[in-house]
Design a protein around this motif. Structure first.
Motif, PDB file in Angstrom:
ATOM      1  N   HIS A 193       1.014  -1.154  -0.127  1.00 53.66           N
ATOM      2  CA  HIS A 193      -0.085  -0.115  -0.068  1.00 53.66           C
ATOM      3  C   HIS A 193       0.868   1.258   0.110  1.00 53.66           C
ATOM      4  CE1 HIS A 193      -2.633   3.209   1.101  1.00 53.66           C
ATOM      5  NE2 HIS A 193      -3.658   2.306   1.137  1.00 53.66           N
ATOM      6  N   LEU A 194       0.937   1.995  -0.996  1.00 52.24           N
ATOM      7  CA  LEU A 194       1.838   3.234  -1.337  1.00 52.24           C
ATOM      8  C   LEU A 194       1.088   4.307  -0.686  1.00 52.24           C
ATOM      9  CD1 LEU A 194       3.117   2.202  -4.651  1.00 52.24           C
ATOM     10  CD2 LEU A 194       4.219   1.978  -2.884  1.00 52.24           C
ATOM     11  N   GLY A 222      15.956 -10.769  -5.067  1.00 53.69           N
ATOM     12  CA  GLY A 222      17.488 -10.352  -5.672  1.00 53.69           C
ATOM     13  C   GLY A 222      17.142  -9.046  -6.154  1.00 53.69           C
ATOM     14  N   HIS A 223      16.215  -8.437  -5.918  1.00 50.22           N
ATOM     15  CA  HIS A 223      15.792  -6.900  -6.637  1.00 50.22           C
ATOM     16  C   HIS A 223      15.626  -6.140  -5.366  1.00 50.22           C
ATOM     17  CE1 HIS A 223      15.233  -8.482 -10.859  1.00 50.22           C
ATOM     18  NE2 HIS A 223      14.631  -9.434 -10.182  1.00 50.22           N
ATOM     19  N   LYS A 224      15.963  -4.879  -5.341  1.00 51.56           N
ATOM     20  CA  LYS A 224      15.996  -3.973  -4.533  1.00 51.56           C
ATOM     21  C   LYS A 224      14.962  -3.085  -4.831  1.00 51.56           C
ATOM     22  CE  LYS A 224      19.095  -1.094  -1.462  1.00 51.56           C
ATOM     23  NZ  LYS A 224      20.413  -0.687  -1.456  1.00 51.56           N
ATOM     24  N   ILE A 225      13.863  -2.646  -3.812  1.00 44.21           N
ATOM     25  CA  ILE A 225      12.686  -2.336  -4.531  1.00 44.21           C
ATOM     26  C   ILE A 225      12.529  -0.931  -3.542  1.00 44.21           C
ATOM     27  CG2 ILE A 225      10.191  -2.242  -4.443  1.00 44.21           C
ATOM     28  CD1 ILE A 225      10.425  -5.357  -4.803  1.00 44.21           C
ATOM     29  N   TYR A 226      12.191   0.184  -3.940  1.00 43.11           N
ATOM     30  CA  TYR A 226      12.061   1.322  -3.445  1.00 43.11           C
ATOM     31  C   TYR A 226      10.587   1.677  -3.360  1.00 43.11           C
ATOM     32  CZ  TYR A 226      12.441   6.270  -2.164  1.00 43.11           C
ATOM     33  OH  TYR A 226      12.807   7.727  -1.566  1.00 43.11           O
ATOM     34  N   MET A 227      10.025   1.756  -2.242  1.00 41.28           N
ATOM     35  CA  MET A 227       8.610   2.133  -1.973  1.00 41.28           C
ATOM     36  C   MET A 227       8.368   3.623  -1.298  1.00 41.28           C
ATOM     37  SD  MET A 227       7.419  -1.628  -0.880  1.00 41.28           S
ATOM     38  CE  MET A 227       9.179  -2.462  -0.401  1.00 41.28           C
ATOM     39  N   LEU A 234       8.141   1.912  -6.588  1.00 39.60           N
ATOM     40  CA  LEU A 234       6.680   1.888  -6.311  1.00 39.60           C
ATOM     41  C   LEU A 234       6.356   3.047  -5.819  1.00 39.60           C
ATOM     42  CD1 LEU A 234       6.330  -1.879  -5.123  1.00 39.60           C
ATOM     43  CD2 LEU A 234       6.432  -1.142  -7.611  1.00 39.60           C
ATOM     44  N   TYR A 235       5.383   3.713  -6.410  1.00 37.37           N
ATOM     45  CA  TYR A 235       5.106   5.178  -5.894  1.00 37.37           C
ATOM     46  C   TYR A 235       3.618   5.285  -6.311  1.00 37.37           C
ATOM     47  CZ  TYR A 235       5.006   7.545 -10.608  1.00 37.37           C
ATOM     48  OH  TYR A 235       4.817   7.892 -11.644  1.00 37.37           O
ATOM     49  N   GLY A 236       3.008   6.383  -5.529  1.00 37.40           N
ATOM     50  CA  GLY A 236       1.641   6.583  -5.725  1.00 37.40           C
ATOM     51  C   GLY A 236       1.560   8.258  -6.180  1.00 37.40           C
ATOM     52  N   HIS A 237       0.598   8.850  -5.411  1.00 35.79           N
ATOM     53  CA  HIS A 237       0.265  10.401  -5.150  1.00 35.79           C
ATOM     54  C   HIS A 237      -0.375  10.876  -6.357  1.00 35.79           C
ATOM     55  CE1 HIS A 237       0.877  14.160  -3.707  1.00 35.79           C
ATOM     56  NE2 HIS A 237       1.634  14.618  -4.621  1.00 35.79           N
ATOM     57  N   THR A 238       0.122  10.489  -7.775  1.00 31.64           N
ATOM     58  CA  THR A 238      -0.651  11.199  -9.060  1.00 31.64           C
ATOM     59  C   THR A 238      -2.108  10.600  -9.048  1.00 31.64           C
ATOM     60  OG1 THR A 238       0.419   9.514 -10.444  1.00 31.64           O
ATOM     61  CG2 THR A 238       1.686  11.254  -9.775  1.00 31.64           C
TER      62      THR A 238
END
Length: 157
Positions: free
Chosen positions: A31-32, A73-78, A106-110
């Motif tokens: 949940h972003l 193995g993936h670095k995820i930025y939320m 992963l981002y939201g806001h828009t």
């Protein structure tokens, strides 16, 4: 590994539950932000691990504004995204991901769904399940990670 991704629920718990049901089996729900509390309520109801970040409409003491996780193995930025002015452009968000060594953002806001590959970085916004903008419809995201392969889809409700 399958991630279900939602953002900007703004209190629409029933719509979020419908989206989660439509997702099918997910290993992790993200949940972003904007109504972070919705994510906490959903965590209690769905029986799937949930990671959530706070958005610009979240005034709770609990919770983090950004999270970095290594998954398969993936670095995820939320992050919700307002901190990087994502309604204007994605440059600052992209360079922050590079700075952190993340290959998925992963981002939201828009409230507008978006999936782009920028260099080696997947930048992904699931849109909003409750208040879509820019001609979009209510939507969520699914991200499938199979070793080095990443597939991200935006699904309309």
């Amino acid at each position: 590994m399958r991630l279900g991704v939602i953002s900007d629920t703004h209190g629409a718990i029933r719509t979020a539950e419908r989206a989660i049901k439509q997702m099918g089996k997910v290993d992790l729900l993200v949940h972003l932000g904007d109504y972070y509390e919705d994510g906490m309520k959903l965590r209690e109801r769905i029986g799937v691990p949930l990671i959530g970040v706070k958005g610009n409409c979240d005034f709770y003491r609990e919770g983090e504004e950004e999270i970095i996780r290594e998954i398969e193995g993936h670095k995820i930025y939320m992050i919700h995204g307002h901190q990087y002015d994502v309604k204007r452009d994605l440059n600052r968000l992209y360079y922050r991901a590079l700075e952190l060594g993340c290959n998925i953002v992963l981002y939201g806001h828009t409230h507008v769904p978006l999936r782009i590959a920028w260099g080696d970085v997947l930048i992904f916004n699931p849109g909003s399940i409750s208040q879509p903008r820019g001609g979009a419809r209510s939507s969520y995201g699914l991200i499938d990670i199979y070793g080095p392969e990443i597939n991200g889809d935006i699904i309309e409700i």
